[in-house]
Design a protein around this motif. Structure first.
Motif, PDB file in Angstrom:
ATOM      1  N   LEU A 111       0.612  -1.685  -0.376  1.00 33.62           N
ATOM      2  CA  LEU A 111      -0.074  -0.370   0.443  1.00 33.62           C
ATOM      3  C   LEU A 111       1.021   1.290   0.079  1.00 33.62           C
ATOM      4  CD1 LEU A 111      -2.799   1.318  -0.026  1.00 33.62           C
ATOM      5  CD2 LEU A 111      -3.233   1.074   2.428  1.00 33.62           C
ATOM      6  N   LEU A 112       1.083   2.345  -1.010  1.00 28.58           N
ATOM      7  CA  LEU A 112       1.327   3.238  -1.362  1.00 28.58           C
ATOM      8  C   LEU A 112       0.497   4.741  -0.472  1.00 28.58           C
ATOM      9  CD1 LEU A 112       3.064   2.498  -5.130  1.00 28.58           C
ATOM     10  CD2 LEU A 112       3.388   1.767  -2.542  1.00 28.58           C
ATOM     11  N   VAL A 113       0.843   5.654   0.281  1.00 33.78           N
ATOM     12  CA  VAL A 113       0.001   6.452   0.666  1.00 33.78           C
ATOM     13  C   VAL A 113       1.059   7.685   0.743  1.00 33.78           C
ATOM     14  CG1 VAL A 113      -1.915   7.033   2.540  1.00 33.78           C
ATOM     15  CG2 VAL A 113      -0.929   4.331   2.246  1.00 33.78           C
ATOM     16  N   ASP A 114       0.070   8.633   0.071  1.00 35.04           N
ATOM     17  CA  ASP A 114       0.771   9.230  -0.054  1.00 35.04           C
ATOM     18  C   ASP A 114      -0.429  10.752  -1.043  1.00 35.04           C
ATOM     19  OD1 ASP A 114       1.832  11.756  -1.230  1.00 35.04           O
ATOM     20  OD2 ASP A 114       4.737  10.766  -0.575  1.00 35.04           O
ATOM     21  N   ASP A 115      -0.222  12.281  -0.303  1.00 32.92           N
ATOM     22  CA  ASP A 115      -1.394  13.157  -0.860  1.00 32.92           C
ATOM     23  C   ASP A 115      -0.837  13.179  -2.520  1.00 32.92           C
ATOM     24  OD1 ASP A 115       0.241  13.941   0.161  1.00 32.92           O
ATOM     25  OD2 ASP A 115      -1.031  16.005   0.777  1.00 32.92           O
ATOM     26  N   GLN A 125      -8.586  -5.528   2.415  1.00 33.05           N
ATOM     27  CA  GLN A 125      -7.679  -6.001   1.513  1.00 33.05           C
ATOM     28  C   GLN A 125      -6.202  -5.784   2.765  1.00 33.05           C
ATOM     29  OE1 GLN A 125      -6.179  -4.761  -2.579  1.00 33.05           O
ATOM     30  NE2 GLN A 125      -4.371  -5.885  -2.775  1.00 33.05           N
ATOM     31  N   HIS A 126      -5.850  -7.624   2.376  1.00 31.92           N
ATOM     32  CA  HIS A 126      -4.714  -7.757   3.305  1.00 31.92           C
ATOM     33  C   HIS A 126      -3.165  -7.293   1.997  1.00 31.92           C
ATOM     34  CE1 HIS A 126      -1.754  -9.650   6.198  1.00 31.92           C
ATOM     35  NE2 HIS A 126      -0.940  -9.765   5.836  1.00 31.92           N
ATOM     36  N   PHE A 127      -2.437  -6.662   3.219  1.00 33.70           N
ATOM     37  CA  PHE A 127      -1.078  -5.899   2.470  1.00 33.70           C
ATOM     38  C   PHE A 127      -0.392  -6.526   3.674  1.00 33.70           C
ATOM     39  CE2 PHE A 127      -4.671  -2.994   1.114  1.00 33.70           C
ATOM     40  CZ  PHE A 127      -4.178  -2.573   0.033  1.00 33.70           C
ATOM     41  N   ALA A 128       0.606  -6.382   3.023  1.00 32.41           N
ATOM     42  CA  ALA A 128       2.794  -6.753   3.001  1.00 32.41           C
ATOM     43  C   ALA A 128       3.504  -5.800   3.596  1.00 32.41           C
ATOM     44  CB  ALA A 128       3.646  -7.752   2.051  1.00 32.41           C
ATOM     45  N   LEU A 129       3.078  -4.768   3.142  1.00 31.13           N
ATOM     46  CA  LEU A 129       3.771  -3.261   3.930  1.00 31.13           C
ATOM     47  C   LEU A 129       2.592  -1.941   3.757  1.00 31.13           C
ATOM     48  CD1 LEU A 129       6.265  -2.648   4.841  1.00 31.13           C
ATOM     49  CD2 LEU A 129       7.041  -2.363   2.829  1.00 31.13           C
ATOM     50  N   VAL A 130       3.048  -0.969   4.270  1.00 29.46           N
ATOM     51  CA  VAL A 130       2.785  -0.507   3.866  1.00 29.46           C
ATOM     52  C   VAL A 130       3.458   1.195   3.900  1.00 29.46           C
ATOM     53  CG1 VAL A 130       0.984   1.912   4.886  1.00 29.46           C
ATOM     54  CG2 VAL A 130       0.022  -0.684   5.120  1.00 29.46           C
ATOM     55  N   LEU A 131       3.760   1.627   2.921  1.00 32.04           N
ATOM     56  CA  LEU A 131       4.709   3.143   3.267  1.00 32.04           C
ATOM     57  C   LEU A 131       3.980   4.233   2.996  1.00 32.04           C
ATOM     58  CD1 LEU A 131       6.500   2.091  -0.531  1.00 32.04           C
ATOM     59  CD2 LEU A 131       7.567   1.707   2.187  1.00 32.04           C
ATOM     60  N   LEU A 132       4.366   4.583   3.606  1.00 36.65           N
ATOM     61  CA  LEU A 132       3.067   6.098   4.114  1.00 36.65           C
ATOM     62  C   LEU A 132       3.786   7.417   4.754  1.00 36.65           C
ATOM     63  CD1 LEU A 132       0.052   6.402   5.416  1.00 36.65           C
ATOM     64  CD2 LEU A 132       0.743   6.156   7.723  1.00 36.65           C
ATOM     65  N   ASP A 133       3.426   8.678   3.589  1.00 33.97           N
ATOM     66  CA  ASP A 133       4.075   9.651   4.083  1.00 33.97           C
ATOM     67  C   ASP A 133       3.099  10.583   5.256  1.00 33.97           C
ATOM     68  OD1 ASP A 133       4.566  12.166   3.222  1.00 33.97           O
ATOM     69  OD2 ASP A 133       3.149  12.786   2.113  1.00 33.97           O
ATOM     70  N   VAL A 134       4.619  11.316   5.528  1.00 31.92           N
ATOM     71  CA  VAL A 134       3.916  11.981   7.181  1.00 31.92           C
ATOM     72  C   VAL A 134       3.067  13.024   6.829  1.00 31.92           C
ATOM     73  CG1 VAL A 134       4.928  12.856   9.086  1.00 31.92           C
ATOM     74  CG2 VAL A 134       6.334  11.282   8.542  1.00 31.92           C
ATOM     75  N   ARG A 135       3.283  14.076   6.116  1.00 30.82           N
ATOM     76  CA  ARG A 135       2.487  14.755   6.201  1.00 30.82           C
ATOM     77  C   ARG A 135       1.608  15.401   4.647  1.00 30.82           C
ATOM     78  NH1 ARG A 135       5.569  20.203   5.507  1.00 30.82           N
ATOM     79  NH2 ARG A 135       7.240  18.624   4.529  1.00 30.82           N
ATOM     80  N   MET A 136      -0.106  14.514   5.267  1.00 28.89           N
ATOM     81  CA  MET A 136      -0.600  14.469   4.211  1.00 28.89           C
ATOM     82  C   MET A 136      -2.318  15.114   5.096  1.00 28.89           C
ATOM     83  SD  MET A 136      -1.454  11.013   3.020  1.00 28.89           S
ATOM     84  CE  MET A 136      -1.331   9.914   4.832  1.00 28.89           C
ATOM     85  N   PRO A 137      -3.239  15.826   3.974  1.00 34.36           N
ATOM     86  CA  PRO A 137      -3.355  16.907   4.328  1.00 34.36           C
ATOM     87  C   PRO A 137      -5.456  15.905   5.092  1.00 34.36           C
ATOM     88  CG  PRO A 137      -4.063  17.198   2.319  1.00 34.36           C
ATOM     89  CD  PRO A 137      -2.476  15.849   2.127  1.00 34.36           C
TER      90      PRO A 137
END
Length: 192
Positions: free
Chosen positions: A14-18, A53-65
Motif C-alpha cells: 500500500l502506497l499512501v501519499d497525497d 485487503q491484506h497488505f504485506a507493507l505500507v509506505l506512508l507519507d507523514v504530511r498529508m491533509p
C-alpha cells in the motif's frame, strides 16, 4: 518477486501519499518487484484499503491533509486486522527531526527521508516482503501441524476404543496403527 514466490504469496504493498508525483515515483522504484501496488491518496483511503485487503507493507507519507501519517499509523496499529502490517514512513528531509521519533513511537518499522535512494527503498521493501512470505509459510506449517495433531488425537482415541473393547485386541492391527501414527508424527520408529 523472488523466484520461489508463488501466485498465492504475492504481497500487496500500500502506497499512501497525497502527491501524485510521489506515488508515480514509488511505483517506478517498486514496479520491478512485480508485486501488486495499491495507491491511497489520504489516510482515510488507506484505512479503507487496509480493511478491504491484506497488505504485506505500507509506505506512508507523514504530511498529508486531513488524517496525517502519524494518525493513520496509529489507526492501523489499533485494529487487530491491521496491527501487524509493517509501516515505512516517508517524509521530506526538511521535516522536523522529532518526526522520526514520533514515527517509531507510532509503530513504524522504518523511516526514510525524501528524496530517498531508490536502491535503499527497494532493498528495505524486499526485506519486508521476504518476512511477509516467511510469516505466511509459518502460518501454513502451524495449520498443518494443528491438523496433524487432530488426526493423531483421533487415531489415539480409536486405539483406546480397541483396547477397551469387550474382546481381546487384534495385536497385528494395533501394531499397524502404531506404525501409521509414528509415520504421521515423522518419527519413523521400529517395525515391531
Amino acid at each position: 518477486m523472488s523466484a520461489e514466490a508463488t501466485t498465492e504469496e504475492r504481497a500487496s504493498i500500500l502506497l499512501v501519499d497525497d502527491m501524485e508525483d510521489n506515488l508515480i515515483a514509488l511505483e517506478a522504484v517498486l514496479g520491478s518487484l512485480n508485486e501488486p501496488l495499491v495507491r491511497a491518496r489520504s489516510g482515510e483511503e488507506a484505512m479503507k484499503a487496509l480493511l478491504r485487503q491484506h497488505f504485506a507493507l505500507v509506505l506512508l507519507d507523514v504530511r498529508m491533509p486531513g488524517m496525517d501519517g502519524f494518525e493513520t499509523a496509529a489507526n492501523i496499529k489499533r485494529l487487530d486486522q491491521t496491527k501487524d502490517v509493517p509501516i515505512i514512513f516517508l517524509t521530506g528531509a526538511d521535516d522536523d527531526s522529532g518526526y522520526a521519533f514520533r514515527g517509531y513511537a507510532t509503530g513504524a518499522a522504518d523511516y526514510l527521508t525524501k528524496p530517498f535512494d531508490p536502491w535503499v527503498l527497494r532493498a528495505k521493501v524486499t526485506v519486508f516482503l521476504d518476512l511477509h512470505r516467511k510469516n505466511l509459510q509459518l502460518e501454513r506449517l502451524l495449520a498443518q501441524e494443528h491438523a496433524d495433531y487432530g488426526e493423531v488425537d483421533a487415531r489415539l482415541a480409536e486405539l483406546e476404543r480397541q483396547l477397551d473393547g469387550d474382546g481381546p485386541p487384534d495385536l497385528e492391527r494395533l501394531r499397524i496403527q502404531i506404525r501409521e501414527l509414528r509415520q504421521l508424527l515423522g518419527r519413523g520408529g521400529s517395525q515391531n
